[in-house]
Design a protein around this motif. Structure first.
Motif, PDB file in Angstrom:
ATOM      1  N   UNK A  90       0.811  -1.245   0.064  1.00  0.00           N
ATOM      2  CA  UNK A  90       0.044   0.124   0.109  1.00  0.00           C
ATOM      3  C   UNK A  90       1.074   1.246   0.005  1.00  0.00           C
ATOM      4  N   UNK A  91       2.126   1.257   0.651  1.00  0.00           N
ATOM      5  CA  UNK A  91       3.006   2.435   0.926  1.00  0.00           C
ATOM      6  C   UNK A  91       3.886   2.486  -0.313  1.00  0.00           C
ATOM      7  N   UNK A  92       3.876   1.398  -0.925  1.00  0.00           N
ATOM      8  CA  UNK A  92       4.749   1.509  -2.391  1.00  0.00           C
ATOM      9  C   UNK A  92       6.143   0.885  -2.132  1.00  0.00           C
ATOM     10  N   UNK A  93       6.344   0.318  -1.016  1.00  0.00           N
ATOM     11  CA  UNK A  93       7.753  -0.243  -0.691  1.00  0.00           C
ATOM     12  C   UNK A  93       7.935  -1.510  -1.289  1.00  0.00           C
ATOM     13  N   UNK A  94       7.191  -2.174  -1.723  1.00  0.00           N
ATOM     14  CA  UNK A  94       7.261  -3.188  -2.558  1.00  0.00           C
ATOM     15  C   UNK A  94       6.081  -3.579  -3.771  1.00  0.00           C
TER      16      UNK A  94
END
Length: 137
Positions: A90-94
Motif C-alpha cells: 500500500x505504501x509502495x515499498x514493494x
C-alpha cells in the motif's frame, strides 16, 4: 527498503493510525521480529524488503510447526505477515505482496461433548410426565 526500519514504520502505523491495542501491536512485533531472525539465519543474502518472496515465507511456517507452535499461534503469525506486507504494498515499498498466496492454517475443531445413553435415561426420569404442562416444559 530496509526490513527492520519498515517493521518499525508498520508498528507505528498499527498503533497510531489503525489504533490497534497494545497487545496486538506487541504480538505483531514479536511475530515480525521472529520472521526477521528466521530470514537472517536461513536466507542471509536477503537484505531488502523487495527480495522477499512467497518461497521465503512458507518455510518459516513449516519451521514454526516443527518447533511445536500451535496452529492458532501460526495462524496469528501469518496474519501479522499478511498485514505487514499489505501495508508495504500500500505504501509502495514493494510491488507484489509475497504473503498474499500464503495459506492460513485451519483451526483445530474440537469434538462436541455428549451424554451417554444411561445419562439421558436418568435425565428423562427427572421429568414429571403425568402433568401435560410439565411434560411439555
Amino acid at each position: 527498503m530496509d526490513i527492520e526500519n519498515t517493521i518499525k514504520l508498520f508498528l507505528e502505523y498499527c498503533e497510531l493510525e489503525k489504533d490497534y491495542s497494545a497487545h496486538t501491536v506487541l504480538s505483531y512485533s514479536h511475530s515480525l521480529t521472529q520472521f526477521l531472525k528466521y530470514l537472517k539465519s536461513e536466507s542471509p543474502e536477503i537484505q531488502d524488503l523487495s527480495e522477499i518472496t512467497t518461497n521465503d515465507i512458507r518455510p518459516f511456517l513449516g519451521w514454526l510447526h516443527e518447533k511445536g507452535d500451535e496452529k492458532s499461534t501460526i495462524k496469528q503469525k501469518v496474519s501479522a505477515l499478511k498485514s505487514f506486507f499489505k501495508f508495504c504494498q500500500k505504501k509502495g515499498y514493494i510491488t507484489q505482496n509475497p504473503a498474499a498466496l500464503v495459506a492460513t492454517p485451519k483451526s483445530s475443531k474440537k469434538l462436541p461433548s455428549f451424554l451417554l445413553e444411561k445419562e439421558v435415561e436418568e435425565l428423562c426420569k427427572q421429568f414429571d410426565t403425568k402433568d401435560p404442562k410439565k411434560a411439555r416444559d
